[in-house]
Write a protein that holds these residues in place. Structure first.
Motif, PDB file in Angstrom:
ATOM      1  N   GLU A 206     -12.954  32.102  -1.887  1.00 60.56           N
ATOM      2  CA  GLU A 206     -11.703  32.795  -2.145  1.00 60.56           C
ATOM      3  C   GLU A 206     -10.559  31.847  -2.509  1.00 60.56           C
ATOM      4  OE1 GLU A 206     -11.374  36.603   0.495  1.00 60.56           O
ATOM      5  OE2 GLU A 206     -11.964  34.890   1.763  1.00 60.56           O
ATOM      6  N   THR A 207     -10.475  30.719  -1.815  1.00 63.65           N
ATOM      7  CA  THR A 207      -9.374  29.791  -2.065  1.00 63.65           C
ATOM      8  C   THR A 207      -9.887  28.357  -2.021  1.00 63.65           C
ATOM      9  OG1 THR A 207      -8.745  29.517   0.259  1.00 63.65           O
ATOM     10  CG2 THR A 207      -7.711  31.335  -0.944  1.00 63.65           C
ATOM     11  N   PHE A 208      -9.124  27.461  -2.652  1.00 63.58           N
ATOM     12  CA  PHE A 208      -9.392  26.035  -2.495  1.00 63.58           C
ATOM     13  C   PHE A 208      -8.081  25.276  -2.554  1.00 63.58           C
ATOM     14  CE2 PHE A 208      -9.366  26.263  -7.097  1.00 63.58           C
ATOM     15  CZ  PHE A 208      -8.937  25.024  -7.540  1.00 63.58           C
ATOM     16  N   GLU A 209      -8.063  24.157  -1.846  1.00 61.30           N
ATOM     17  CA  GLU A 209      -6.921  23.237  -1.853  1.00 61.30           C
ATOM     18  C   GLU A 209      -7.450  21.846  -2.135  1.00 61.30           C
ATOM     19  OE1 GLU A 209      -4.388  23.374   1.592  1.00 61.30           O
ATOM     20  OE2 GLU A 209      -4.701  25.533   1.813  1.00 61.30           O
ATOM     21  N   VAL A 210      -6.678  21.087  -2.893  1.00 59.10           N
ATOM     22  CA  VAL A 210      -7.064  19.725  -3.247  1.00 59.10           C
ATOM     23  C   VAL A 210      -6.066  18.757  -2.636  1.00 59.10           C
ATOM     24  CG1 VAL A 210      -7.453  18.121  -5.153  1.00 59.10           C
ATOM     25  CG2 VAL A 210      -8.044  20.538  -5.419  1.00 59.10           C
ATOM     26  N   SER A 211      -6.590  17.708  -2.014  1.00 48.52           N
ATOM     27  CA  SER A 211      -5.748  16.670  -1.446  1.00 48.52           C
ATOM     28  C   SER A 211      -6.270  15.318  -1.922  1.00 48.52           C
ATOM     29  CB  SER A 211      -5.786  16.740   0.083  1.00 48.52           C
ATOM     30  OG  SER A 211      -5.089  15.647   0.639  1.00 48.52           O
ATOM     31  N   ILE A 212      -5.403  14.546  -2.571  1.00 48.38           N
ATOM     32  CA  ILE A 212      -5.758  13.193  -3.013  1.00 48.38           C
ATOM     33  C   ILE A 212      -4.948  12.218  -2.177  1.00 48.38           C
ATOM     34  CG2 ILE A 212      -5.802  11.552  -4.921  1.00 48.38           C
ATOM     35  CD1 ILE A 212      -6.015  13.979  -6.811  1.00 48.38           C
ATOM     36  N   ASP A 213      -5.649  11.388  -1.426  1.00 58.00           N
ATOM     37  CA  ASP A 213      -5.018  10.424  -0.548  1.00 58.00           C
ATOM     38  C   ASP A 213      -5.053   9.058  -1.225  1.00 58.00           C
ATOM     39  OD1 ASP A 213      -3.998   9.034   1.613  1.00 58.00           O
ATOM     40  OD2 ASP A 213      -5.878   9.041   2.722  1.00 58.00           O
ATOM     41  N   GLY A 214      -3.894   8.602  -1.690  1.00 64.67           N
ATOM     42  CA  GLY A 214      -3.810   7.304  -2.350  1.00 64.67           C
ATOM     43  C   GLY A 214      -3.441   6.199  -1.377  1.00 64.67           C
ATOM     44  N   ASN A 215      -4.112   5.061  -1.490  1.00 62.27           N
ATOM     45  CA  ASN A 215      -3.779   3.880  -0.707  1.00 62.27           C
ATOM     46  C   ASN A 215      -2.842   3.032  -1.557  1.00 62.27           C
ATOM     47  OD1 ASN A 215      -3.919   1.936   1.356  1.00 62.27           O
ATOM     48  ND2 ASN A 215      -5.432   0.798   0.179  1.00 62.27           N
ATOM     49  N   THR A 216      -1.574   2.971  -1.175  1.00 63.33           N
ATOM     50  CA  THR A 216      -0.570   2.265  -1.965  1.00 63.33           C
ATOM     51  C   THR A 216      -0.122   1.004  -1.241  1.00 63.33           C
ATOM     52  OG1 THR A 216       0.203   4.376  -2.836  1.00 63.33           O
ATOM     53  CG2 THR A 216       1.659   2.499  -3.122  1.00 63.33           C
ATOM     54  N   VAL A 217      -0.178  -0.111  -1.947  1.00 64.14           N
ATOM     55  CA  VAL A 217       0.282  -1.393  -1.415  1.00 64.14           C
ATOM     56  C   VAL A 217       1.661  -1.669  -1.998  1.00 64.14           C
ATOM     57  CG1 VAL A 217      -0.173  -3.876  -1.354  1.00 64.14           C
ATOM     58  CG2 VAL A 217      -2.067  -2.253  -1.194  1.00 64.14           C
ATOM     59  N   GLU A 218       2.570  -2.127  -1.154  1.00 65.37           N
ATOM     60  CA  GLU A 218       3.929  -2.456  -1.592  1.00 65.37           C
ATOM     61  C   GLU A 218       4.205  -3.939  -1.338  1.00 65.37           C
ATOM     62  OE1 GLU A 218       6.457   0.050   0.775  1.00 65.37           O
ATOM     63  OE2 GLU A 218       6.075   1.801  -0.474  1.00 65.37           O
ATOM     64  N   TRP A 219       4.983  -4.542  -2.230  1.00 62.82           N
ATOM     65  CA  TRP A 219       5.428  -5.915  -2.033  1.00 62.82           C
ATOM     66  C   TRP A 219       6.788  -6.091  -2.686  1.00 62.82           C
ATOM     67  CZ3 TRP A 219       1.920  -4.383  -5.580  1.00 62.82           C
ATOM     68  CH2 TRP A 219       2.024  -4.851  -6.885  1.00 62.82           C
ATOM     69  N   SER A 220       7.487  -7.152  -2.303  1.00 65.89           N
ATOM     70  CA  SER A 220       8.858  -7.343  -2.758  1.00 65.89           C
ATOM     71  C   SER A 220       9.067  -8.767  -3.276  1.00 65.89           C
ATOM     72  CB  SER A 220       9.814  -7.059  -1.586  1.00 65.89           C
ATOM     73  OG  SER A 220      11.144  -7.171  -2.019  1.00 65.89           O
ATOM     74  N   PRO A 221       8.668  -9.011  -4.543  1.00 66.62           N
ATOM     75  CA  PRO A 221       8.878 -10.353  -5.086  1.00 66.62           C
ATOM     76  C   PRO A 221      10.367 -10.610  -5.350  1.00 66.62           C
ATOM     77  CG  PRO A 221       7.995  -8.908  -6.784  1.00 66.62           C
ATOM     78  CD  PRO A 221       8.027  -8.119  -5.515  1.00 66.62           C
ATOM     79  N   MET A 222      10.753 -11.850  -5.275  1.00 67.38           N
ATOM     80  CA  MET A 222      12.165 -12.201  -5.434  1.00 67.38           C
ATOM     81  C   MET A 222      12.735 -11.777  -6.779  1.00 67.38           C
ATOM     82  SD  MET A 222      12.597 -15.845  -3.595  1.00 67.38           S
ATOM     83  CE  MET A 222      12.018 -16.107  -1.949  1.00 67.38           C
ATOM     84  N   GLU A 223      11.924 -11.848  -7.837  1.00 65.57           N
ATOM     85  CA  GLU A 223      12.454 -11.503  -9.160  1.00 65.57           C
ATOM     86  C   GLU A 223      12.796 -10.017  -9.295  1.00 65.57           C
ATOM     87  OE1 GLU A 223       7.910 -11.662  -9.730  1.00 65.57           O
ATOM     88  OE2 GLU A 223       9.394 -12.846  -8.667  1.00 65.57           O
ATOM     89  N   MET A 224      12.370  -9.192  -8.347  1.00 64.52           N
ATOM     90  CA  MET A 224      12.692  -7.757  -8.389  1.00 64.52           C
ATOM     91  C   MET A 224      14.033  -7.471  -7.710  1.00 64.52           C
ATOM     92  SD  MET A 224      10.325  -6.524 -10.219  1.00 64.52           S
ATOM     93  CE  MET A 224      10.738  -4.809 -10.101  1.00 64.52           C
ATOM     94  N   GLN A 225      14.692  -8.519  -7.194  1.00 67.00           N
ATOM     95  CA  GLN A 225      16.031  -8.443  -6.599  1.00 67.00           C
ATOM     96  C   GLN A 225      16.151  -7.335  -5.555  1.00 67.00           C
ATOM     97  OE1 GLN A 225      18.566  -8.097 -10.039  1.00 67.00           O
ATOM     98  NE2 GLN A 225      18.327 -10.259 -10.550  1.00 67.00           N
ATOM     99  N   GLY A 226      15.165  -7.285  -4.661  1.00 63.58           N
ATOM    100  CA  GLY A 226      15.202  -6.331  -3.556  1.00 63.58           C
ATOM    101  C   GLY A 226      14.466  -5.023  -3.828  1.00 63.58           C
ATOM    102  N   TRP A 227      14.086  -4.794  -5.063  1.00 66.13           N
ATOM    103  CA  TRP A 227      13.346  -3.576  -5.390  1.00 66.13           C
ATOM    104  C   TRP A 227      11.861  -3.800  -5.127  1.00 66.13           C
ATOM    105  CZ3 TRP A 227      15.421   1.074  -6.645  1.00 66.13           C
ATOM    106  CH2 TRP A 227      16.790   1.075  -6.911  1.00 66.13           C
ATOM    107  N   LEU A 228      11.175  -2.757  -4.685  1.00 63.29           N
ATOM    108  CA  LEU A 228       9.762  -2.856  -4.365  1.00 63.29           C
ATOM    109  C   LEU A 228       8.874  -2.707  -5.591  1.00 63.29           C
ATOM    110  CD1 LEU A 228       9.395  -0.692  -1.123  1.00 63.29           C
ATOM    111  CD2 LEU A 228       9.278  -3.173  -1.315  1.00 63.29           C
ATOM    112  N   ARG A 229       7.768  -3.402  -5.576  1.00 65.54           N
ATOM    113  CA  ARG A 229       6.670  -3.183  -6.524  1.00 65.54           C
ATOM    114  C   ARG A 229       5.613  -2.400  -5.773  1.00 65.54           C
ATOM    115  NH1 ARG A 229       4.887  -6.783 -10.498  1.00 65.54           N
ATOM    116  NH2 ARG A 229       3.867  -4.862 -11.106  1.00 65.54           N
TER     117      ARG A 229
END
Length: 150
Positions: free
Chosen positions: A36-59
């Protein structure tokens, strides 16, 4: 099959499960009746880092994913797909491992090894029709086959 375009009703999605577990081949894939019904869930593994050249913004980079499709329907005795899913409620390990296919209304297909986690193999009120609920969880990388254009 030619690719469909435009909006579509949800019932045009098709789901099949391998009735011989991971040993299933094309002829062992069975539709699951009475969904009758279905639901989809995609679980992404996201890595974050903050190199100096990004001036405080995350990659960010997505380095992994997992897919869960929750299917809800009615328990239908005698249907090969429905029976296979329901019986996996009483097993563990390889008894819950199978193959799964999702055919989209466009004609594209997603196929993958899965683990079946049955959460309700037939409950409900006394005046209701028995329920079948299962989480189909990806086990490894799926194979996506685009729809044929034409």
């Amino acid at each position: 099959m030619a690719m469909n375009t435009g909006v579509y009703p949800v019932y045009e999605n098709k789901f099949k499960v391998g009735t011989r577990g991971r040993a299933s081949e094309e002829g062992d894939m069975a539709a699951i009746a009475e969904l009758e019904t279905f639901e989809v869930s995609i679980d992404g593994n996201t890595v974050e880092w903050s190199p100096m050249e990004m001036q405080g913004w995350l990659r960010r980079m997505v380095t992994g994913k997992a897919l869960t499709i929750t299917l809800t329907g009615k328990r239908c005795l005698g249907d090969a797909g429905n029976d296979y899913v329901a019986q996996s409620a009483w097993t563990t390990g390889d008894g819950c491992a199978s193959k799964f296919e999702w055919e989209f209304p466009s004609g594209a297909k997603l196929a993958f090894d899965c683990v079946l986690n049955v959460t309700n193999p037939g409950g409900g009120e006394s005046r209701d029709v028995a329920i079948l609920e299962v989480e189909v969880m990806s086990d490894g990388k799926p194979t996506f086959t685009p729809a044929l254009e034409g």
